[in-house]
Design a protein around this motif. Structure first.
Motif, PDB file in Angstrom:
ATOM      1  N   GLY A  62       0.808  -1.216   0.000  1.00 50.89           N
ATOM      2  CA  GLY A  62       0.000   0.000   0.000  1.00 50.89           C
ATOM      3  C   GLY A  62       0.837   1.259   0.000  1.00 50.89           C
ATOM      4  N   LYS A  63       1.917   1.257   0.767  1.00 51.25           N
ATOM      5  CA  LYS A  63       2.776   2.443   0.828  1.00 51.25           C
ATOM      6  C   LYS A  63       3.478   2.695  -0.498  1.00 51.25           C
TER       7      LYS A  63
ATOM      8  N   ALA B 168      12.422   2.607  -2.031  1.00 44.82           N
ATOM      9  CA  ALA B 168      12.204   3.785  -1.177  1.00 44.82           C
ATOM     10  C   ALA B 168      11.233   3.471  -0.046  1.00 44.82           C
ATOM     11  N   ALA B 169      10.144   2.747  -0.357  1.00 47.34           N
ATOM     12  CA  ALA B 169       9.171   2.404   0.683  1.00 47.34           C
ATOM     13  C   ALA B 169       9.770   1.441   1.695  1.00 47.34           C
TER      14      ALA B 169
ATOM     15  N   PHE C 229      11.360  -0.282   6.973  1.00 47.30           N
ATOM     16  CA  PHE C 229      12.192  -1.277   7.655  1.00 47.30           C
ATOM     17  C   PHE C 229      13.523  -0.747   8.174  1.00 47.30           C
ATOM     18  N   GLY C 230      13.879   0.470   7.869  1.00 50.20           N
ATOM     19  CA  GLY C 230      15.088   1.071   8.434  1.00 50.20           C
ATOM     20  C   GLY C 230      16.336   0.261   8.167  1.00 50.20           C
ATOM     21  N   ASP C 231      17.036  -0.147   9.243  1.00 49.88           N
ATOM     22  CA  ASP C 231      18.316  -0.844   9.082  1.00 49.88           C
ATOM     23  C   ASP C 231      18.145  -2.275   8.568  1.00 49.88           C
TER      24      ASP C 231
ATOM     25  N   ILE D 166      17.975  -6.379   3.215  1.00 44.70           N
ATOM     26  CA  ILE D 166      17.513  -7.736   2.909  1.00 44.70           C
ATOM     27  C   ILE D 166      16.121  -7.692   2.281  1.00 44.70           C
ATOM     28  N   VAL D 167      15.293  -6.735   2.710  1.00 38.71           N
ATOM     29  CA  VAL D 167      13.966  -6.576   2.113  1.00 38.71           C
ATOM     30  C   VAL D 167      14.104  -6.233   0.631  1.00 38.71           C
ATOM     31  N   LYS D 168      14.986  -5.304   0.323  1.00 39.41           N
ATOM     32  CA  LYS D 168      15.193  -4.896  -1.067  1.00 39.41           C
ATOM     33  C   LYS D 168      15.798  -6.038  -1.891  1.00 39.41           C
ATOM     34  N   GLU D 169      16.723  -6.786  -1.283  1.00 36.19           N
ATOM     35  CA  GLU D 169      17.344  -7.902  -2.004  1.00 36.19           C
ATOM     36  C   GLU D 169      16.306  -8.936  -2.419  1.00 36.19           C
TER      37      GLU D 169
END
Length: 523
Positions: A29-30, A146-147, A152-154, A158-161
């Motif tokens: 959603g973000k 960007a979202a 998720f900050g630091d 891993i989220v982006k990967e």
């Protein structure tokens, strides 16, 4: 790649409790909100920490929306059971994205295998599916990145990967055009907390109870306000009374069972004339009821909270923006008229997510500099639960007791005049000859799906009640009906009591929100 023919899409995220379903839907959603789309996310979950079945439906649109579609274009299933539960909700031509190979016809994301190979832990693998959705809709990966960094900050790397893996493996079915205006995504709890934080210096006291807890947890993250978790709801209301006496204003709140325990304290606040705001997030009752689902069965309870007669104000929020605005007004009115003010919400306001514009969350002048009144230590101030005169000394003689009652109750005339002159007690949508009257979270479905030849009136103030306005709208309507989430038509009863006019009723009381197909009964 298919041509974009619609302007609205829905995605269902489904799986076991504890598997990060909600966080994945919110990230989706973000991303879409940052891409310029209006977003609404409905959360459905049971009273389980692990297991069972949870789902969130994220609806996105090129035009403003405040509710979800009850059927969806895509199903992102994190277990096979979710496919069985939700397959009938797919629109014609809809697709299933399966986290793993469940032996069904679906786009297999190989989540467990990829997550294991990456060394990621927990539910980070969910982001593979979210990345695949971005590619499906033709949204550049930079919006995902960007979202993810904001949410998720630091842990964003891993989220982006994992999101990129899903993005690169998927194919583009639609090329959604970039929207006109960036938005942010928040739930009603965060909207209320943002308003309170913007006012600043508000002491808050609570004991956890779903769905009220979220506002206090979000407020606790802000150093501008002191938030205290106390032993129980009786302690919370009494602590708020003490804080209002010593610091000029205070906040407390709970859901139905907790608010019931606060009744005596609210009555004390009424007679002692203390400025306290009470956040009342309704859930399905009675008693424990179905604690993670929603209902509007406490309207009359909120209006009659506490023994005796004393000035009180009850406002009812219908969406996140309304929650922000009415929270501002609640603190202004509580401070100015020194009485309890209840902000009425419910699970569907508190825990569903809305997209709002940054400009929707700007503090107005009324709440920027609350004058906190006389404080003990600066002058002599008395607060008493016993009947008393204006100096705070106890009284019992008939003439003085009557005068004290009349003095307090006269505030209601001033409050109604003030609210009527400065705020919206009601708002009307559409121009049809038939009339829907509503309050609270049913707003979204009604506004998004207003039946042909109907207009709709939102009641924002239940006390003081805008009786003249409501009566005028009913009288000029060919057909007048309340739409409510309760079994006995409580809003209809309140309207009859305040105006002497009867209305028809469309009622739903299974804990689930009003949706488009419910309103089709009006046709």
């Amino acid at each position: 790649m298919e041509q974009v023919k619609n302007n609205k899409w829905s995605v269902c995220f489904a799986g076991e409790a504890g598997k990060g379903i909600d966080k994945t839907a919110v990230l989706f959603g973000k991303i879409l909100a940052s891409y310029g789309y209006s977003v609404f996310i409905y959360r459905d979950y049971g009273s389980l920490i692990r297991g069972g079945h949870n789902f969130s439906i994220a609806t996105i649109s090129q035009t403003d929306i405040l509710s979800h579609e009850d059927s969806f274009d895509l199903l992102l299933a994190y277990d096979k059971n979710s496919v069985e539960i939700h397959k009938d909700g797919l629109k014609i031509g809809g697709q299933v994205f399966a986290a793993n190979d469940f032996g069904i016809e679906a786009i297999n994301l190989n989540q467990d295998k990829i997550t294991k190979e990456s060394g990621a832990s927990g539910n980070f693998g969910n982001n593979i599916g979210c990345g695949a959705l971005m590619k499906h809709f033709g949204i550049p990966f930079e919006f995902f990145a960007a979202a993810a960094e904001k949410q998720f900050g630091d842990r964003a790397d891993i989220v982006k990967e994992l999101g990129r893996i899903g993005y690169e493996e998927a194919t583009t079915k639609f090329q959604l055009p970039l929207g006109d205006e960036k938005r942010i995504v928040i739930d009603g709890s965060e909207a209320g907390a943002k308003a309170i934080s913007a006012i600043g210096g508000i002491p808050a006291f609570y004991y956890p109870m779903t769905p009220a807890t979220g506002l206090f947890e979000r407020l606790q993250e802000d150093s501008k306000c002191d938030v205290f978790q106390v032993d129980d709801e009786v302690g919370a209301i009494n602590a708020a009374a003490g804080a209002a006496f010593s610091r000029g204003i205070a906040l407390t709140g709970s859901s139905g069972g907790g608010i019931a325990l606060m009744g005596e304290g609210v009555s004390f606040i009424g007679i002692a004339e203390l400025p306290v705001v009470i956040y009342f997030a309704q859930r399905q009752g009675p008693s424990t009821g179905v604690p993670t689902y929603s209902e509007q069965a406490d309207l009359k309870f909120a209006l009659n909270l506490g023994p005796g007669e004393f000035p009180k104000i009850v406002v009812s929020a219908g969406d996140a923006k309304g929650m922000y605005e009415l929270t501002e007004e609640a603190f202004y009115l509580a401070q100015k008229y020194r009485c309890p003010v209840t902000i009425l919400s419910d699970k569907n306001i508190a825990e569903n997510y809305f997209s709002v514009r940054e400009s929707d969350l700007k503090l107005r002048e009324i709440a920027k500099d609350l004058q906190r009144g006389a404080l003990p230590g600066l002058t002599t101030v008395r607060a008493s639960s016993y009947e008393h005169n204006e100096e705070g000394f106890t009284i019992e003689d008939a003439e003085s007791v009557q005068a004290a009652n009349e003095r307090r109750l006269k505030k209601m005339e001033l409050i109604k005049e003030d609210v009527n002159d400065n705020f919206e007690m009601t708002r009307t949508y559409g121009e049809g000859e038939n009339l829907i009257i509503f309050t609270g979270s049913v707003k979204g479905a009604i506004i998004d799906n207003l039946p042909e030849n109907y207009r709709a009136m939102e009641i924002k103030y239940l006390e003081p009640f805008p009786g003249e306005t409501v009566a005028a709208e009913i009288k000029k309507a060919k057909r007048a009906m309340t739409v409510e989430m309760n079994a006995t038509g409580l809003l209809s009863q309140i309207i009859a009591e305040k105006t002497g006019l009867a209305t028809e009723k469309l009622l739903k009381y299974d804990g689930r929100p009003i949706v488009k197909k419910d309103l089709e009964k009006l046709s």
